[in-house]
Structures are given as structure tokens and as C-alpha cells.
Design an enzyme around this catalytic site. Sequence first.
Site, mmCIF file in Angstrom:
data_model
loop_
_atom_site.group_PDB
_atom_site.id
_atom_site.type_symbol
_atom_site.label_atom_id
_atom_site.label_comp_id
_atom_site.label_asym_id
_atom_site.label_seq_id
_atom_site.Cartn_x
_atom_site.Cartn_y
_atom_site.Cartn_z
ATOM 1 N N HIS A 168 0.888 -1.064 -0.038
ATOM 2 C CA HIS A 168 -0.132 -0.057 0.038
ATOM 3 C C HIS A 168 0.884 1.275 0.182
ATOM 4 C CE1 HIS A 168 -3.957 -1.761 0.084
ATOM 5 N NE2 HIS A 168 -3.166 -2.940 0.783
ATOM 6 N N THR A 169 2.176 1.120 -0.465
ATOM 7 C CA THR A 169 2.952 2.392 -0.465
ATOM 8 C C THR A 169 2.831 2.840 -2.181
ATOM 9 O OG1 THR A 169 4.727 0.927 -0.954
ATOM 10 C CG2 THR A 169 4.414 1.866 1.032
ATOM 11 N N SER A 216 -0.677 -12.077 -7.982
ATOM 12 C CA SER A 216 -1.050 -10.667 -9.012
ATOM 13 C C SER A 216 -1.486 -11.752 -10.371
ATOM 14 C CB SER A 216 -0.123 -9.977 -9.198
ATOM 15 O OG SER A 216 0.048 -9.013 -8.171
ATOM 16 N N SER A 217 -2.522 -12.317 -10.115
ATOM 17 C CA SER A 217 -2.885 -13.153 -11.566
ATOM 18 C C SER A 217 -3.406 -12.256 -12.579
ATOM 19 C CB SER A 217 -3.818 -14.074 -11.211
ATOM 20 O OG SER A 217 -4.902 -13.899 -10.372
ATOM 21 N N ASP A 234 2.564 -4.454 -9.221
ATOM 22 C CA ASP A 234 2.316 -5.696 -9.637
ATOM 23 C C ASP A 234 2.819 -5.818 -11.164
ATOM 24 O OD1 ASP A 234 1.264 -5.995 -7.418
ATOM 25 O OD2 ASP A 234 -0.942 -6.083 -8.049
#
Length: 363
Positions: free
Chosen positions: A17-18, A105-106, A151
Site C-alpha cells: 500500500h505504498t 497478481s494473477s 504488480d
Amino acid sequence: MTRRFWAPGRVNLIGDHTDYSGGLVLPAAIDHGLWLDVEASAVIALESQLEQEAVTVAPDGSRPPATGWGRYVAAVAAELAALGRPAVGLRGRLTGDLPTGSGLSSSAALEVVVATALCAVADFALPPLELAQAAQRAEERAVGVPCGVMDQAASVLGRADAAVLLHCGTLEHRLVAMPPELAMVVLDSGVQRRLESSGYATRRAELERGLVALQGRSPVAVATDELAGLVAAADLDEVAAARLHHVVTENARVTAAAAALERDPVDRTALGELFAGSHASLRDQYQVTVPETDLLVDLCLQTGAVAARMTGAGFGGAVVALVDADRAAPVGDAVAAAYQARQDRWRATVVQCRAAEGAGERG
Ligand code: GLA
């Protein structure tokens, strides 16, 4: 002629969350991902080993389907069309070993492999990070998740046996070698979540309120001991202050974790503390862990992991542990068994990961 493309999933070692406030992240592309075998065609027509339905969309992504994974395909095509990609289609089949919804992260791997293939069949060259940013915009266009670039960037920038230290504000990046004696073990909690219906967008909006206190400075440039003064001066509400606190301290932990990995010998104590600090901050300040991921982290540490924390967006999803490489398999299995003994609602899936090469043509 059939051509073959690959895009990996990712595991984020630290820095969650950065990314969407221009902060620091330390993900690795992993040796689990998606393969796409294609030939050029008038339309985009794809089937998938992992999905029931096949999708057909226009080569420029116009008139996207309302539901299903075709939304991602159409959104990628539309973003590339906006950058000038000629409207060449492709016909092909997706295969792979990346479980959907598992925090690896599909969806980013899908966007990146489709984007890579669409560019190649149209002889349209894009620098890797521009392709990643187009894929990031496609995620928001497809399902409305205002995600950051981590991602998709990890999927294009990854290298074997290295993590990628990425500054999401400037996109400066460098590789951080993964010490061979440490393995990455991912444990998916099984708690099902869908990013678009989770609190992701809410968290992002709460952080935006907090960022006002920085008056335009990057959170990467703010020292932890400045926080209290900035929060008071801006009269931030408690929630916005907590979200900001997480981001500023998490950026510092990313820098410190990269240094700990690069120390010789590797600073295992520091890694343990930094991962623990990250998890606690994501639990208490950002409030994106769930009891199941908290439990998995505890079980990893009790079973002898060097470091463990939730990874990715949270709201369920997965944890990542750094484990002595020669014990990675037994530790993963022991944690999964202990998890099942402690609750009977969810089953954990263990994914043993190595840092792997990023997306490209493999043929
Ligand atoms: C998801 C998003 C990323 C990032 C992480 C949290 O994976 O797609 O952009 O924000 O959550 O670090």
C-alpha cells in the site's frame, strides 16, 4: 506461425500500500505465471486452461464485455490502442500455474502477457515500464480497481534470483540479489476476496486525506519523526493519520530491508523485525489484514521462518515467509497443517517461489 509469451506473477517482499502514493516497494517476479501461445488474427480470440469461457474482443478493445476475464483483455487492447498500437488481433490459448485470487497478481500477469503479445504481433515496441503502466490503467478500466504500478512493474522488470527495488514515484529501480540460502514461501490463506469489492479504493481515499498533511512532499522524503508534527499541523482525523503513518514508516522499512538482504552475511534479525513491523502496521494502521493472515504469520514464525508478513493488497490473500532454503518444503507443509488444525473454514495453499525472469517472448 505460433509465438509464445510469458508473464510471471509476483510476490511482494515488503512495501505494501505504498505504490499508489509514489512510495517504495520490493517485489520479485516469480516462477509461476501465465503462458500465451498465439498467432496473428483479425480479432482477439482467447481460450484459457484456467477459465471456463473463451473470449472474443475487438483488436482495439472497443465494445468490451460486461463481465468475465474478457474485460481485462479488452481493457489492455484499448489502452494500447490509445498509445497507437495498430489494431492487429491474435488467436491463442493461455496456460499457467498462477492460482487466481491468491495474492500473486494473477490479473497483472494476465494484463502483461496479453499486452506483450499484442505489441509483438503488431510490431509495436513499448519500453517495459510503459507497457506496465498501460497494463495498470487496464486494471482500473476493466474492473475499477485504482491499483498502483507495483504488480505490473514486477511482472516486466523481474530477474532470476533478484527482487526489484522500485520507487513508484520516479520509477527508478534496481535489482536486489536474493540470498541463495533464503527461500520465499507463500501461503495463501484461502480467504476469498475480490479486489474490486474490497476496501482497496476506500483505503486509497483515506490515505489521500492523510497526504494533504505533506503539502506536496513525497511520503518517501518524510522522516518518521516528522510525522506527529505534520499530522497535528494539518489537524488530520485519526483514520487519515493512521494511513499516513503506515505509508511513511513502510517506505523506511523497504529501504532497510533491501540493505538487510544485501548485507554480508544477510541480516536475518533485521529482516525478521522489518517484516514483523510491516505486518503490524498493515494490521493496526492500515487495517487490511484478516485474522487468518495474522494467524499464518504467527505460525510461520513459530515454525522457524526467518521473517513473515502479509503480502499484496490484504483483505485475505497471502503471506510471504523467508525460510532457510533447505527447510522451505517442510516449513510450508507444517504451517499449512497447523493452520488447518487451528480453524476449519479455510485451507492454506503453499506456493514455493523462486525469483524469476520478467515478461517476454519465449520461443
Ligand atoms: C495490490 C495492487 C498493488 C498494490 C498492492 C498493495 O496488489 O494491485 O498496486 O497497491 O495491492 O501493496
